[in-house]
Design a protein around this motif. Structure first.
Motif, PDB file in Angstrom:
ATOM      1  N   SER A  70       6.563  -2.075   4.339  1.00  0.00           N
ATOM      2  CA  SER A  70       6.079  -3.122   5.233  1.00  0.00           C
ATOM      3  C   SER A  70       4.646  -2.976   5.742  1.00  0.00           C
ATOM      4  CB  SER A  70       7.013  -3.271   6.434  1.00  0.00           C
ATOM      5  OG  SER A  70       7.010  -2.109   7.228  1.00  0.00           O
ATOM      6  N   ARG A  71       4.194  -1.767   6.099  1.00  0.00           N
ATOM      7  CA  ARG A  71       2.888  -1.660   6.762  1.00  0.00           C
ATOM      8  C   ARG A  71       2.258  -0.298   6.513  1.00  0.00           C
ATOM      9  NH1 ARG A  71       1.762  -0.478  12.591  1.00  0.00           N
ATOM     10  NH2 ARG A  71      -0.313  -1.285  13.004  1.00  0.00           N
ATOM     11  N   MET A  72       0.943  -0.341   6.249  1.00  0.00           N
ATOM     12  CA  MET A  72       0.166   0.885   6.090  1.00  0.00           C
ATOM     13  C   MET A  72      -1.194   0.639   6.733  1.00  0.00           C
ATOM     14  SD  MET A  72      -0.729   3.007   2.594  1.00  0.00           S
ATOM     15  CE  MET A  72      -1.242   1.584   1.636  1.00  0.00           C
ATOM     16  N   VAL A  73      -1.732   1.678   7.397  1.00  0.00           N
ATOM     17  CA  VAL A  73      -3.042   1.569   8.037  1.00  0.00           C
ATOM     18  C   VAL A  73      -3.888   2.768   7.640  1.00  0.00           C
ATOM     19  CG1 VAL A  73      -4.309   1.454  10.229  1.00  0.00           C
ATOM     20  CG2 VAL A  73      -2.083   0.308  10.016  1.00  0.00           C
ATOM     21  N   TRP A  74      -5.110   2.490   7.179  1.00  0.00           N
ATOM     22  CA  TRP A  74      -6.100   3.522   6.860  1.00  0.00           C
ATOM     23  C   TRP A  74      -7.231   3.421   7.870  1.00  0.00           C
ATOM     24  CZ3 TRP A  74      -7.235   2.622   0.927  1.00  0.00           C
ATOM     25  CH2 TRP A  74      -6.083   2.867   0.188  1.00  0.00           C
ATOM     26  N   ARG A  75      -7.736   4.581   8.327  1.00  0.00           N
ATOM     27  CA  ARG A  75      -8.889   4.607   9.242  1.00  0.00           C
ATOM     28  C   ARG A  75      -9.979   5.487   8.657  1.00  0.00           C
ATOM     29  NH1 ARG A  75      -7.207   2.336  13.961  1.00  0.00           N
ATOM     30  NH2 ARG A  75      -4.987   2.473  14.360  1.00  0.00           N
ATOM     31  N   PHE A  84     -19.068   4.105  14.461  1.00  0.00           N
ATOM     32  CA  PHE A  84     -18.713   3.123  13.435  1.00  0.00           C
ATOM     33  C   PHE A  84     -17.372   3.504  12.834  1.00  0.00           C
ATOM     34  CE2 PHE A  84     -18.675   1.583   9.008  1.00  0.00           C
ATOM     35  CZ  PHE A  84     -18.856   0.230   9.239  1.00  0.00           C
ATOM     36  N   LYS A  85     -16.467   2.530  12.759  1.00  0.00           N
ATOM     37  CA  LYS A  85     -15.186   2.799  12.114  1.00  0.00           C
ATOM     38  C   LYS A  85     -14.678   1.553  11.419  1.00  0.00           C
ATOM     39  CE  LYS A  85     -11.826   1.941  15.794  1.00  0.00           C
ATOM     40  NZ  LYS A  85     -10.756   2.506  16.599  1.00  0.00           N
ATOM     41  N   GLY A  86     -13.863   1.807  10.409  1.00  0.00           N
ATOM     42  CA  GLY A  86     -13.179   0.741   9.700  1.00  0.00           C
ATOM     43  C   GLY A  86     -11.695   1.018   9.750  1.00  0.00           C
ATOM     44  N   VAL A  87     -10.921  -0.001  10.020  1.00  0.00           N
ATOM     45  CA  VAL A  87      -9.461   0.117  10.057  1.00  0.00           C
ATOM     46  C   VAL A  87      -8.903  -0.930   9.100  1.00  0.00           C
ATOM     47  CG1 VAL A  87      -7.378  -0.030  11.473  1.00  0.00           C
ATOM     48  CG2 VAL A  87      -9.494   0.894  12.456  1.00  0.00           C
ATOM     49  N   ARG A  88      -8.284  -0.438   8.017  1.00  0.00           N
ATOM     50  CA  ARG A  88      -7.712  -1.330   7.004  1.00  0.00           C
ATOM     51  C   ARG A  88      -6.201  -1.350   7.163  1.00  0.00           C
ATOM     52  NH1 ARG A  88      -9.477  -1.558   0.754  1.00  0.00           N
ATOM     53  NH2 ARG A  88     -11.459  -1.771   1.877  1.00  0.00           N
ATOM     54  N   THR A  89      -5.656  -2.546   7.319  1.00  0.00           N
ATOM     55  CA  THR A  89      -4.223  -2.730   7.491  1.00  0.00           C
ATOM     56  C   THR A  89      -3.664  -3.505   6.303  1.00  0.00           C
ATOM     57  OG1 THR A  89      -4.487  -2.775   9.900  1.00  0.00           O
ATOM     58  CG2 THR A  89      -2.433  -3.671   9.016  1.00  0.00           C
ATOM     59  N   PHE A  90      -2.588  -2.974   5.749  1.00  0.00           N
ATOM     60  CA  PHE A  90      -1.864  -3.611   4.645  1.00  0.00           C
ATOM     61  C   PHE A  90      -0.506  -4.038   5.193  1.00  0.00           C
ATOM     62  CE2 PHE A  90      -4.459  -0.135   3.108  1.00  0.00           C
ATOM     63  CZ  PHE A  90      -5.067  -0.599   1.945  1.00  0.00           C
ATOM     64  N   LEU A  91      -0.144  -5.295   5.010  1.00  0.00           N
ATOM     65  CA  LEU A  91       1.149  -5.798   5.478  1.00  0.00           C
ATOM     66  C   LEU A  91       1.915  -6.434   4.333  1.00  0.00           C
ATOM     67  CD1 LEU A  91       0.092  -7.601   8.795  1.00  0.00           C
ATOM     68  CD2 LEU A  91       1.270  -5.414   8.581  1.00  0.00           C
ATOM     69  N   LEU A  92       3.197  -6.128   4.252  1.00  0.00           N
ATOM     70  CA  LEU A  92       4.097  -6.750   3.286  1.00  0.00           C
ATOM     71  C   LEU A  92       5.214  -7.425   4.057  1.00  0.00           C
ATOM     72  CD1 LEU A  92       4.528  -3.865   0.669  1.00  0.00           C
ATOM     73  CD2 LEU A  92       2.860  -5.732   0.641  1.00  0.00           C
ATOM     74  N   THR A  93       5.436  -8.705   3.771  1.00  0.00           N
ATOM     75  CA  THR A  93       6.488  -9.457   4.439  1.00  0.00           C
ATOM     76  C   THR A  93       7.362 -10.113   3.388  1.00  0.00           C
ATOM     77  OG1 THR A  93       4.929  -9.950   6.245  1.00  0.00           O
ATOM     78  CG2 THR A  93       6.957 -11.250   6.161  1.00  0.00           C
ATOM     79  N   THR A  99       6.996 -11.610  -1.928  1.00  0.00           N
ATOM     80  CA  THR A  99       6.402 -10.805  -0.858  1.00  0.00           C
ATOM     81  C   THR A  99       5.066 -11.428  -0.473  1.00  0.00           C
ATOM     82  OG1 THR A  99       7.400  -8.781  -1.699  1.00  0.00           O
ATOM     83  CG2 THR A  99       5.502  -8.516  -0.238  1.00  0.00           C
ATOM     84  N   ARG A 100       4.868 -11.563   0.805  1.00  0.00           N
ATOM     85  CA  ARG A 100       3.559 -11.998   1.298  1.00  0.00           C
ATOM     86  C   ARG A 100       2.763 -10.723   1.565  1.00  0.00           C
ATOM     87  NH1 ARG A 100      -0.107 -15.795   0.811  1.00  0.00           N
ATOM     88  NH2 ARG A 100      -1.416 -15.934   2.638  1.00  0.00           N
ATOM     89  N   PHE A 101       1.631 -10.567   0.848  1.00  0.00           N
ATOM     90  CA  PHE A 101       0.759  -9.410   1.010  1.00  0.00           C
ATOM     91  C   PHE A 101      -0.465  -9.841   1.801  1.00  0.00           C
ATOM     92  CE2 PHE A 101      -3.150  -7.337  -0.573  1.00  0.00           C
ATOM     93  CZ  PHE A 101      -2.931  -6.063  -0.073  1.00  0.00           C
ATOM     94  N   GLU A 102      -0.805  -9.056   2.832  1.00  0.00           N
ATOM     95  CA  GLU A 102      -2.009  -9.306   3.616  1.00  0.00           C
ATOM     96  C   GLU A 102      -2.752  -7.990   3.795  1.00  0.00           C
ATOM     97  OE1 GLU A 102      -1.267 -12.127   7.075  1.00  0.00           O
ATOM     98  OE2 GLU A 102       0.774 -11.473   6.536  1.00  0.00           O
TER      99      GLU A 102
END
Length: 140
Positions: A70-75, A84-93, A99-102
């Motif tokens: 369902s969910r993964m987050v990379w920082r 400076f930071k980047g936060v990448r979120t992967f969502l599966l529904t 499956t809806r991928f975001e």
């Protein structure tokens, strides 16, 4: 705060999409924007992503969230907090048999104005990632 995002409806169950998404060694076979991934995608681990836009530079990211299927987050970002930071979120529904991928990456910090001007447009790589994930999960 600035961001990039991509989403797709994938004709596969979330478990199948997830198995492709967390297989770091497989990224180069379906994501044309990645030349190499070092490390294992596991909770608390740091992986190094080598992108086609800068193939000799490693982008280290920490896997902060790993909720199976369902969910993964990379920082990642500059080692000094707040710069400076980047936060990448992967969502599966789940959506029936699909499956809806975001995927969304938000950038923030004091150096954001300067870094944003120096960064290439990442939208094409986000679209490549989403298209590649869709093709790989649907083919498997």
């Amino acid at each position: 705060m600035k961001h990039y995002e991509a989403s797709r409806t994938i004709n596969a169950r979330p478990e199948k999409v997830w198995s492709v998404l967390v297989d770091a060694s497989g990224y180069t076979s379906w994501d044309s924007g990645v030349v190499k991934v070092e490390g294992e995608i596991a909770l608390g681990s740091t992986i190094k992503v080598y992108a086609a836009i800068s193939p000799k530079r490693a982008f280290p990211v920490k896997v902060d969230v790993l909720d199976a299927d369902s969910r993964m987050v990379w920082r990642g970002g500059v080692p000094v907090p707040g710069l400076f930071k980047g936060v990448r979120t992967f969502l599966l529904t789940a959506d029936g048999e699909n499956t809806r991928f975001e995927m969304r990456e938000e950038f923030s910090g004091l150096m954001l104005p300067l870094m944003w001007k120096m960064m290439p447009d990442l939208q094409p790589t986000f679209d490549q990632f989403a298209d590649g994930l869709k093709a790989r999960a649907e083919a498997a």
